[in-house]
Design a protein around this motif. Structure first.
Motif, PDB file in Angstrom:
ATOM      1  N   THR A   1     -73.762 -69.539 -79.773  1.00 32.85           N
ATOM      2  CA  THR A   1     -72.307 -69.583 -79.988  1.00 32.85           C
ATOM      3  C   THR A   1     -71.563 -69.726 -78.670  1.00 32.85           C
ATOM      4  OG1 THR A   1     -72.540 -68.182 -81.963  1.00 32.85           O
ATOM      5  CG2 THR A   1     -70.349 -68.352 -80.970  1.00 32.85           C
ATOM      6  N   GLY A   2     -71.946 -68.908 -77.680  1.00 26.55           N
ATOM      7  CA  GLY A   2     -71.299 -69.009 -76.372  1.00 26.55           C
ATOM      8  C   GLY A   2     -71.523 -70.355 -75.724  1.00 26.55           C
ATOM      9  N   SER A   3     -72.758 -70.865 -75.814  1.00 26.50           N
ATOM     10  CA  SER A   3     -73.072 -72.167 -75.224  1.00 26.50           C
ATOM     11  C   SER A   3     -72.348 -73.290 -75.951  1.00 26.50           C
ATOM     12  CB  SER A   3     -74.582 -72.409 -75.269  1.00 26.50           C
ATOM     13  OG  SER A   3     -75.287 -71.408 -74.564  1.00 26.50           O
TER      14      SER A   3
ATOM     15  N   THR B   1     -68.668 -73.327 -74.952  1.00 24.79           N
ATOM     16  CA  THR B   1     -68.552 -73.806 -73.572  1.00 24.79           C
ATOM     17  C   THR B   1     -68.760 -75.310 -73.485  1.00 24.79           C
ATOM     18  OG1 THR B   1     -69.364 -71.673 -72.748  1.00 24.79           O
ATOM     19  CG2 THR B   1     -69.447 -73.542 -71.230  1.00 24.79           C
TER      20      THR B   1
END
Length: 297
Positions: free
Chosen positions: A159-161, A164
Protein backbone atom coordinates in the motif's frame (compact mmCIF):
# COMPACT_ATOMS: atom_id res chain seq x y z
CA UNK A 1 -1.51 4.06 -14.74
CA UNK A 2 -3.24 7.23 -15.87
CA UNK A 3 -0.05 9.00 -16.91
CA UNK A 4 0.88 6.11 -19.19
CA UNK A 5 -2.61 5.98 -20.63
CA UNK A 6 -2.74 9.68 -21.44
CA UNK A 7 0.75 9.79 -22.90
CA UNK A 8 0.04 6.70 -24.94
CA UNK A 9 -3.13 8.19 -26.38
CA UNK A 10 -1.13 11.16 -27.56
CA UNK A 11 1.51 8.91 -29.05
CA UNK A 12 -0.86 6.60 -30.85
CA UNK A 13 -3.69 8.88 -31.89
CA UNK A 14 -1.83 11.98 -33.03
CA UNK A 15 0.66 12.63 -35.84
CA UNK A 16 3.37 11.71 -33.38
CA UNK A 17 2.65 8.08 -34.26
CA UNK A 18 5.13 7.40 -37.08
CA UNK A 19 4.20 3.72 -37.21
CA UNK A 20 1.96 2.11 -39.82
CA UNK A 21 0.46 -0.15 -37.16
CA UNK A 22 -3.19 0.72 -36.49
CA UNK A 23 -4.39 1.12 -32.93
CA UNK A 24 -6.08 -2.06 -31.69
CA UNK A 25 -9.24 -1.09 -29.84
CA UNK A 26 -11.06 -3.42 -27.44
CA UNK A 27 -14.67 -2.46 -26.65
CA UNK A 28 -15.16 -1.17 -23.12
CA UNK A 29 -18.04 -3.62 -22.71
CA UNK A 30 -15.53 -6.48 -22.99
CA UNK A 31 -13.30 -4.94 -20.33
CA UNK A 32 -16.24 -4.34 -18.03
CA UNK A 33 -17.60 -7.88 -18.43
CA UNK A 34 -14.22 -9.48 -17.75
CA UNK A 35 -13.65 -7.20 -14.77
CA UNK A 36 -16.97 -8.10 -13.17
CA UNK A 37 -16.26 -11.79 -13.77
CA UNK A 38 -12.82 -11.41 -12.19
CA UNK A 39 -14.24 -9.76 -9.07
CA UNK A 40 -16.95 -12.42 -8.65
CA UNK A 41 -14.61 -15.37 -9.21
CA UNK A 42 -11.97 -14.18 -6.76
CA UNK A 43 -14.66 -13.25 -4.26
CA UNK A 44 -15.80 -16.89 -4.53
CA UNK A 45 -12.22 -17.96 -3.66
CA UNK A 46 -12.26 -15.80 -0.52
CA UNK A 47 -15.70 -17.09 0.50
CA UNK A 48 -14.65 -20.70 -0.10
CA UNK A 49 -11.68 -20.35 2.24
CA UNK A 50 -13.69 -18.41 4.84
CA UNK A 51 -16.48 -21.01 4.94
CA UNK A 52 -14.37 -24.17 4.68
CA UNK A 53 -12.22 -24.94 7.72
CA UNK A 54 -10.16 -27.45 5.74
CA UNK A 55 -8.90 -24.59 3.55
CA UNK A 56 -7.95 -22.28 6.42
CA UNK A 57 -4.23 -23.03 6.32
CA UNK A 58 -1.22 -20.74 5.74
CA UNK A 59 -0.92 -21.85 2.12
CA UNK A 60 -4.53 -20.98 1.39
CA UNK A 61 -4.16 -17.64 3.17
CA UNK A 62 -1.39 -16.80 0.71
CA UNK A 63 -3.68 -17.90 -2.12
CA UNK A 64 -6.35 -15.57 -0.71
CA UNK A 65 -3.78 -12.77 -0.85
CA UNK A 66 -3.23 -13.51 -4.53
CA UNK A 67 -7.01 -13.57 -5.07
CA UNK A 68 -7.31 -10.14 -3.43
CA UNK A 69 -4.61 -8.85 -5.77
CA UNK A 70 -6.49 -10.20 -8.79
CA UNK A 71 -9.73 -8.72 -7.51
CA UNK A 72 -8.13 -5.28 -7.08
CA UNK A 73 -6.95 -5.42 -10.70
CA UNK A 74 -10.50 -6.10 -11.87
CA UNK A 75 -11.98 -3.51 -9.52
CA UNK A 76 -9.58 -0.93 -10.96
CA UNK A 77 -11.10 -1.28 -14.41
CA UNK A 78 -14.67 -1.20 -13.11
CA UNK A 79 -14.06 2.04 -11.20
CA UNK A 80 -12.25 3.54 -14.19
CA UNK A 81 -15.24 2.79 -16.44
CA UNK A 82 -17.61 4.35 -13.89
CA UNK A 83 -15.42 7.46 -13.68
CA UNK A 84 -15.34 7.78 -17.48
CA UNK A 85 -19.12 7.38 -17.59
CA UNK A 86 -19.60 10.11 -14.98
CA UNK A 87 -17.27 12.41 -16.88
CA UNK A 88 -18.98 11.80 -20.22
CA UNK A 89 -22.43 12.45 -18.73
CA UNK A 90 -21.29 15.69 -17.12
CA UNK A 91 -21.48 14.61 -13.48
CA UNK A 92 -17.71 15.00 -13.11
CA UNK A 93 -15.82 18.05 -14.35
CA UNK A 94 -13.12 17.00 -16.86
CA UNK A 95 -9.62 17.44 -15.42
CA UNK A 96 -11.14 18.83 -12.24
CA UNK A 97 -9.90 18.23 -8.71
CA UNK A 98 -12.31 15.35 -8.13
CA UNK A 99 -11.31 13.56 -11.32
CA UNK A 100 -7.61 14.02 -10.56
CA UNK A 101 -8.01 12.63 -7.05
CA UNK A 102 -10.17 9.76 -8.28
CA UNK A 103 -7.60 8.94 -10.97
CA UNK A 104 -4.86 8.72 -8.34
CA UNK A 105 -6.95 6.44 -6.13
CA UNK A 106 -7.88 4.17 -9.04
CA UNK A 107 -4.29 4.05 -10.29
CA UNK A 108 -3.18 3.11 -6.78
CA UNK A 109 -5.48 0.07 -6.98
CA UNK A 110 -3.83 -0.96 -10.23
CA UNK A 111 -0.30 -0.65 -8.85
CA UNK A 112 -1.40 -2.37 -5.65
CA UNK A 113 -2.74 -5.25 -7.72
CA UNK A 114 0.62 -5.80 -9.41
CA UNK A 115 2.65 -5.41 -6.21
CA UNK A 116 0.27 -7.66 -4.29
CA UNK A 117 0.54 -10.35 -6.95
CA UNK A 118 4.33 -10.16 -6.97
CA UNK A 119 4.71 -10.45 -3.20
CA UNK A 120 1.91 -13.02 -2.85
CA UNK A 121 3.51 -15.29 -5.44
CA UNK A 122 6.86 -14.88 -3.69
CA UNK A 123 5.28 -15.79 -0.35
CA UNK A 124 3.60 -18.83 -1.89
CA UNK A 125 6.90 -19.96 -3.40
CA UNK A 126 8.64 -19.65 -0.01
CA UNK A 127 5.78 -21.56 1.61
CA UNK A 128 6.07 -24.40 -0.92
CA UNK A 129 9.82 -24.51 -0.43
CA UNK A 130 9.44 -24.95 3.33
CA UNK A 131 6.65 -27.50 2.82
CA UNK A 132 8.84 -29.71 0.63
CA UNK A 133 12.21 -29.54 2.37
CA UNK A 134 11.08 -29.05 5.97
CA UNK A 135 7.91 -31.12 5.91
CA UNK A 136 8.22 -32.42 9.48
CA UNK A 137 8.84 -28.95 10.93
CA UNK A 138 6.47 -27.10 8.57
CA UNK A 139 3.58 -26.69 11.01
CA UNK A 140 5.89 -25.28 13.66
CA UNK A 141 7.65 -22.95 11.22
CA UNK A 142 4.66 -21.69 9.23
CA UNK A 143 1.64 -21.12 11.47
CA UNK A 144 -1.60 -19.32 10.68
CA UNK A 145 -0.61 -16.53 13.08
CA UNK A 146 2.76 -16.03 11.41
CA UNK A 147 1.16 -16.14 7.97
CA UNK A 148 -1.31 -13.42 8.98
CA UNK A 149 1.50 -11.27 10.39
CA UNK A 150 3.52 -11.75 7.19
CA UNK A 151 0.51 -10.82 5.04
CA UNK A 152 -0.20 -7.75 7.16
CA UNK A 153 3.37 -6.53 6.69
CA UNK A 154 3.27 -7.46 3.00
CA UNK A 155 0.11 -5.47 2.27
CA UNK A 156 1.28 -2.51 4.36
CA UNK A 157 4.43 -2.36 2.24
CA UNK A 158 2.43 -2.76 -0.97
CA UNK A 159 0.00 0.00 0.00
CA UNK A 160 2.76 2.44 0.92
CA UNK A 161 4.75 1.59 -2.21
CA UNK A 162 1.68 1.82 -4.44
CA UNK A 163 0.73 5.29 -3.19
CA UNK A 164 4.33 6.49 -3.51
CA UNK A 165 4.64 5.17 -7.06
CA UNK A 166 1.45 6.91 -8.18
CA UNK A 167 2.49 10.22 -6.61
CA UNK A 168 5.94 10.12 -8.28
CA UNK A 169 4.86 8.31 -11.45
CA UNK A 170 6.24 11.12 -13.65
CA UNK A 171 9.81 10.35 -12.60
CA UNK A 172 11.94 7.82 -14.47
CA UNK A 173 13.43 6.29 -11.25
CA UNK A 174 9.88 5.47 -10.16
CA UNK A 175 9.19 3.68 -13.44
CA UNK A 176 12.45 1.75 -13.14
CA UNK A 177 11.61 0.72 -9.57
CA UNK A 178 8.11 -0.28 -10.63
CA UNK A 179 9.32 -2.44 -13.51
CA UNK A 180 12.37 -3.89 -11.70
CA UNK A 181 10.18 -5.62 -9.10
CA UNK A 182 8.86 -7.91 -11.82
CA UNK A 183 12.21 -9.53 -12.82
CA UNK A 184 13.41 -9.54 -9.19
CA UNK A 185 10.37 -11.56 -8.18
CA UNK A 186 10.95 -13.94 -11.09
CA UNK A 187 14.59 -14.39 -10.11
CA UNK A 188 13.69 -15.12 -6.48
CA UNK A 189 11.01 -17.67 -7.36
CA UNK A 190 13.13 -19.20 -10.10
CA UNK A 191 15.97 -19.83 -7.64
CA UNK A 192 13.58 -21.49 -5.18
CA UNK A 193 11.88 -23.59 -7.83
CA UNK A 194 15.08 -24.73 -9.52
CA UNK A 195 16.44 -25.82 -6.16
CA UNK A 196 13.15 -27.54 -5.29
CA UNK A 197 12.82 -29.55 -8.48
CA UNK A 198 16.48 -30.43 -8.91
CA UNK A 199 16.99 -31.49 -5.33
CA UNK A 200 13.67 -33.31 -5.22
CA UNK A 201 14.62 -35.22 -8.35
CA UNK A 202 18.11 -36.15 -7.19
CA UNK A 203 16.97 -37.13 -3.70
CA UNK A 204 13.57 -38.58 -4.54
CA UNK A 205 14.06 -41.62 -2.32
CA UNK A 206 15.14 -39.63 0.71
CA UNK A 207 12.39 -37.04 0.54
CA UNK A 208 9.45 -37.94 2.74
CA UNK A 209 6.14 -39.02 1.28
CA UNK A 210 4.31 -35.81 2.38
CA UNK A 211 6.96 -33.78 0.58
CA UNK A 212 6.43 -35.72 -2.63
CA UNK A 213 2.71 -35.03 -2.32
CA UNK A 214 3.42 -31.35 -1.77
CA UNK A 215 5.28 -31.23 -5.08
CA UNK A 216 1.82 -31.14 -6.65
CA UNK A 217 1.24 -27.83 -4.89
CA UNK A 218 4.56 -26.53 -6.24
CA UNK A 219 3.51 -27.50 -9.76
CA UNK A 220 0.21 -25.69 -9.32
CA UNK A 221 2.01 -22.54 -8.25
CA UNK A 222 4.38 -22.89 -11.18
CA UNK A 223 1.33 -22.77 -13.44
CA UNK A 224 0.08 -19.68 -11.59
CA UNK A 225 3.46 -18.04 -12.06
CA UNK A 226 3.48 -18.86 -15.77
CA UNK A 227 0.03 -17.35 -16.24
CA UNK A 228 1.08 -14.25 -14.29
CA UNK A 229 4.16 -13.74 -16.47
CA UNK A 230 2.18 -14.26 -19.67
CA UNK A 231 -0.50 -11.75 -18.65
CA UNK A 232 1.61 -9.02 -17.06
CA UNK A 233 4.90 -9.06 -18.98
CA UNK A 234 3.45 -7.31 -22.08
CA UNK A 235 2.25 -4.41 -19.93
CA UNK A 236 5.62 -4.12 -18.15
CA UNK A 237 7.30 -4.00 -21.56
CA UNK A 238 4.85 -1.28 -22.64
CA UNK A 239 5.80 0.84 -19.61
CA UNK A 240 9.49 0.56 -20.45
CA UNK A 241 8.99 1.38 -24.13
CA UNK A 242 6.72 4.31 -23.32
CA UNK A 243 9.38 5.68 -20.98
CA UNK A 244 12.50 5.23 -23.09
CA UNK A 245 11.43 5.19 -26.76
CA UNK A 246 7.97 6.79 -27.12
CA UNK A 247 8.75 8.16 -30.61
CA UNK A 248 10.43 5.10 -32.10
CA UNK A 249 8.19 3.59 -34.83
CA UNK A 250 8.84 0.05 -33.63
CA UNK A 251 8.02 0.97 -30.05
CA UNK A 252 4.87 2.80 -31.12
CA UNK A 253 3.87 -0.21 -33.20
CA UNK A 254 4.07 -2.43 -30.14
CA UNK A 255 2.23 0.15 -28.05
CA UNK A 256 -0.68 0.02 -30.47
CA UNK A 257 -1.50 -3.25 -28.67
CA UNK A 258 -1.90 -1.49 -25.32
CA UNK A 259 -5.56 -2.41 -24.89
CA UNK A 260 -4.79 -6.03 -25.76
CA UNK A 261 -2.16 -6.02 -23.01
CA UNK A 262 -4.78 -4.63 -20.63
CA UNK A 263 -7.14 -7.40 -21.69
CA UNK A 264 -4.52 -9.99 -20.71
CA UNK A 265 -4.34 -8.48 -17.23
CA UNK A 266 -8.10 -8.82 -16.86
CA UNK A 267 -7.87 -12.43 -18.04
CA UNK A 268 -5.30 -13.22 -15.35
CA UNK A 269 -7.87 -12.53 -12.64
CA UNK A 270 -10.32 -14.90 -14.36
CA UNK A 271 -7.90 -17.75 -15.06
CA UNK A 272 -6.38 -18.05 -11.57
CA UNK A 273 -9.55 -19.36 -9.81
CA UNK A 274 -9.94 -21.98 -12.55
CA UNK A 275 -6.38 -23.13 -11.82
CA UNK A 276 -7.22 -23.52 -8.12
CA UNK A 277 -10.33 -25.53 -8.97
CA UNK A 278 -8.63 -27.68 -11.64
CA UNK A 279 -5.64 -28.59 -9.47
CA UNK A 280 -7.33 -28.89 -6.05
CA UNK A 281 -10.28 -31.20 -5.30
CA UNK A 282 -10.77 -29.35 -2.00
CA UNK A 283 -11.25 -26.08 -3.84
CA UNK A 284 -13.63 -27.69 -6.33
CA UNK A 285 -15.82 -28.97 -3.52
CA UNK A 286 -15.66 -25.63 -1.71
CA UNK A 287 -16.57 -23.73 -4.88
CA UNK A 288 -19.47 -26.08 -5.50
CA UNK A 289 -20.80 -25.60 -1.99
CA UNK A 290 -20.30 -21.83 -2.17
CA UNK A 291 -22.08 -21.50 -5.51
CA UNK A 292 -24.95 -23.68 -4.36
CA UNK A 293 -25.13 -21.64 -1.12
CA UNK A 294 -24.69 -24.71 1.06
CA UNK A 295 -23.16 -24.60 4.49
CA UNK A 296 -19.61 -25.95 4.56
CA UNK A 297 -19.75 -27.11 8.15
Amino acid sequence: MQRILSVYENASGMPRNHSDCPLVVVPEEVFFTLSVAGVLENLAVLLAVAKNKHLQSPMHLFICSLAISDMLGSLYKILENILILLRNTGYVKPRGDFETTADDVIDSLFVLSLLGSIFSLSAIAADRYITIFHALQYHSIVTVRRALIALTILWALCTGSGITMVIFSHHVPTVLTFTSLFPLMLLFILCLYVHMFLLARSQARRISSPSRVNMRGAITLTILLGVFIFCWAPFILHVLLMTFCPDNPYCVCYMSLFQVNGLLIMCNAIVDPFIYAFRSPEFRNAFRKTILCRRCW
